[in-house]
Design an enzyme around this catalytic site. Structure first.
Site, PDB file in Angstrom:
ATOM      1  N   HIS A 448       0.835  -1.202   0.000  1.00  0.00           N
ATOM      2  CA  HIS A 448       0.000   0.000   0.000  1.00  0.00           C
ATOM      3  C   HIS A 448       0.875   1.260   0.000  1.00  0.00           C
ATOM      4  O   HIS A 448       0.601   2.215   0.717  1.00  0.00           O
ATOM      5  CB  HIS A 448      -0.915   0.011   1.227  1.00  0.00           C
ATOM      6  CG  HIS A 448      -1.916  -1.097   1.251  1.00  0.00           C
ATOM      7  ND1 HIS A 448      -2.574  -1.483   2.409  1.00  0.00           N
ATOM      8  CD2 HIS A 448      -2.383  -1.903   0.270  1.00  0.00           C
ATOM      9  CE1 HIS A 448      -3.397  -2.484   2.128  1.00  0.00           C
ATOM     10  NE2 HIS A 448      -3.306  -2.753   0.839  1.00  0.00           N
ATOM     11  N   THR A 449       1.920   1.274  -0.796  1.00  0.00           N
ATOM     12  CA  THR A 449       2.895   2.362  -0.751  1.00  0.00           C
ATOM     13  C   THR A 449       2.282   3.697  -1.167  1.00  0.00           C
ATOM     14  O   THR A 449       1.614   3.785  -2.192  1.00  0.00           O
ATOM     15  CB  THR A 449       4.082   2.045  -1.676  1.00  0.00           C
ATOM     16  OG1 THR A 449       4.556   0.731  -1.383  1.00  0.00           O
ATOM     17  CG2 THR A 449       5.197   3.045  -1.479  1.00  0.00           C
TER      18      THR A 449
END
Length: 514
Positions: A448-449
């Site tokens: 989930h960068t």
């Protein structure tokens, strides 16, 4: 437009609604036309193509989760980007996420400001149009049914401990147990390619979409973006444009900016890259969600899931709260998989006698990551450090969510169908030190960068590389439109927020807003 992913497909579709605007869409991967172009295997919502090593619709980024924990982060490389290869999880960011971003100098991102866009992008098939939900948007959203025996056991286990019911995880109500809002409809993962760039949209006369184009750098002259250099059919060519939008993802976009001379001056000069804009925030402090997988063994072969690999989902609030003591509601997530992890990795739904899993993560925003260019050669990947587990609180949150998951599996509701948690055992669960060692050895990421090119005021270059509408500070005619612009990762997976980025920035461009 560079990148046809979660936000790029949205932005392209909205901008080409204006017949007087011409858009050239470039993507490194293919651009299929409709469901037949993607094929059933890629769209099967019971599988997660991004979990399959070396899947042709993905690209892998080598990273370090901790100094001793190398990892490969997989992102989509096809129309729809990671919405084509992810799990179909489509939960909105929390109100406090939006309001935190707004307070950092981005008032257009306050919850009350973005809510109309959240409604515009969706057709909620469960709740229908309302003050909170949309009924005519491109993204069709449905919550998975809690009918599978494992999902029912999870439901009953959560009730056993008194966790509240959370039937609509997109309505900002107190967090608890409930189904997962998803863009998987009737077993089909409806990515942003299908939802926004249908064959009819791709055929618009003011849109040209070209796959197989790997962007190498942005061309900038006299402080203005004038085009991009791409590799296409084995040739390197320069494509000129009146303006450029990068939507290549939170790992590729900052690397592309740094290759173009936009980034921390010291790193660029060290590599002989001419500095166009000293932008210290590019790659300086991104965030993601640390995650571990907990396996449990069913007593007997359970049914295959009907439409999605997703089971139930429990959000709970960590007892200690963030380091400043200001508790964040629902900062721990327990996400259930109804397909064995070995099945997700190998692209099959049924794996006889294989364990099932919970994916557990700590979702407090922690911008600990760093991305730095290592070479002026675009084929050399950047150096990416996530710096997970850098504080005692990081371990504390993961210990808590692991122990809650173990307790859920120990309830009578699960005992009817489960032989128990495989690992860690009670001797590890009962010891903070042993459990910390186990966490370090089993650590992964939810992928989930966010926050590699964060939005913020121009007078705070250490924390803001773009404005709230994605315009790169100090470089005219260049915008960013992907999750790299979020100051940090929201307390939920960012797929829905990525689509929101496309809608909000498209609106800003069409309105000529500053």
């Amino acid at each position: 437009m560079v990148g046809a992913g979660a936000a790029g497909a949205v932005l392209t579709a909205r901008l080409t609604e204006d017949s007087d605007r011409t858009v050239l869409l470039l993507d490194a991967g293919p651009i299929p036309r409709g469901k037949d172009g993607f094929g059933p295997a890629l769209l099967d919502a019971r599988l997660v193509p991004g979990a399959q090593p070396n899947h042709p619709a993905t690209t892998a980024h080598p990273v370090r989760l901790t100094p001793e924990r190398p990892w490969l982060v997989t992102r989509g490389r096809i129309l729809g980007g990671s919405t084509t290869v992810n799990g179909g999880y489509f939960i909105r960011a929390r109100r406090e996420d939006f309001d935190r971003w707004a307070a950092a100098g981005n008032p257009a991102w306050a919850y009350d400001e973005v809510l109309p866009f959240l409604r515009t992008l969706e057709s909620d098939l469960d709740f229908g149009p309302s003050e909170l939900h949309g009924g005519q948007g491109p993204m069709r959203i449905r919550r998975n049914r809690i009918e599978h025996p494992a999902a029912l056991a999870f439901h009953d286990a959560a009730r056993h401990f008194g966790y509240p019911t959370d039937p609509d995880k997109n309505d900002q109500a107190p967090p608890g147990f409930g189904p997962v809002p998803s863009n998987a409809i009737d077993g089909v993962r409806r990515n942003t390619g299908l939802s926004y760039l249908s064959p009819e949209v791709l055929d618009r006369p003011n849109l040209t979409a070209l796959g197989g184009c790997q962007a190498r750098r942005v061309v900038i002259k006299d402080g203005r973006a004038t085009g991009v250099v791409v590799e296409h059919d084995g040739r390197r060519i320069t494509i000129e444009a009146d303006s450029v939008v990068l939507s290549t993802g939170a790992l590729s976009t900052p690397h592309l900016l740094q290759l173009s001379g936009i980034g921390p001056r010291a790193y660029l000069e060290r590599l002989g890259i001419p500095v166009v804009r000293d932008a210290p925030a590019v790659g300086a402090h991104f965030s993601d969600h640390p995650q571990v997988v907990l396996d449990w063994t069913p007593r007997e072969d359970l049914d295959d899931p009907a439409d999605s690999w997703l089971g139930g989902c429990l959000h709970l609030t960590s007892t200690g709260g963030p380091p400043d003591g200001a508790g964040a509601a629902g900062d721990l997530e327990i996400l259930q998989s109804l397909v064995p992890m070995s099945g997700l990795v190998n692209g099959v739904v049924r794996v006889p006698e294989a364990p099932l899993s919970f994916l557990v993560s700590a979702q407090t925003p922690r911008p600990t990551g760093r991305l730095r260019i290592r070479s002026a050669d675009p084929d050399t990947p950047p150096d990416i450090d996530y710096n997970f587990l850098s504080t005692a609180d990081d371990f504390r949150r993961l210990r808590e969510v692991i122990r809650v998951t173990a307790a859920l599996i120990d309830t009578p509701a699960f005992a009817d169908i489960s032989q128990g948690l495989l690992d860690p055992g009670h001797e590890v669960l009962d010891s903070d030190r042993a459990l910390d060692d186990w966490i370090h050895e089993h650590l992964g990421t939810a992928q989930h960068t966010c926050g590699t090119v964060p939005m913020g005021p121009a007078d705070d270059p250490e924390h803001g590389a773009v404005d709230q509408f994605g315009r790169v500070h100090g470089v005219r005619a260049l915008r960013i439109a992907d999750t790299s612009i979020l100051p940090d990762t929201p307390q939920r997976g960012p797929a829905a927020t990525a689509v929101l980025i496309g809608e909000l920035i498209a609106d800003a461009i069409r309105r000529g807003r500053r």
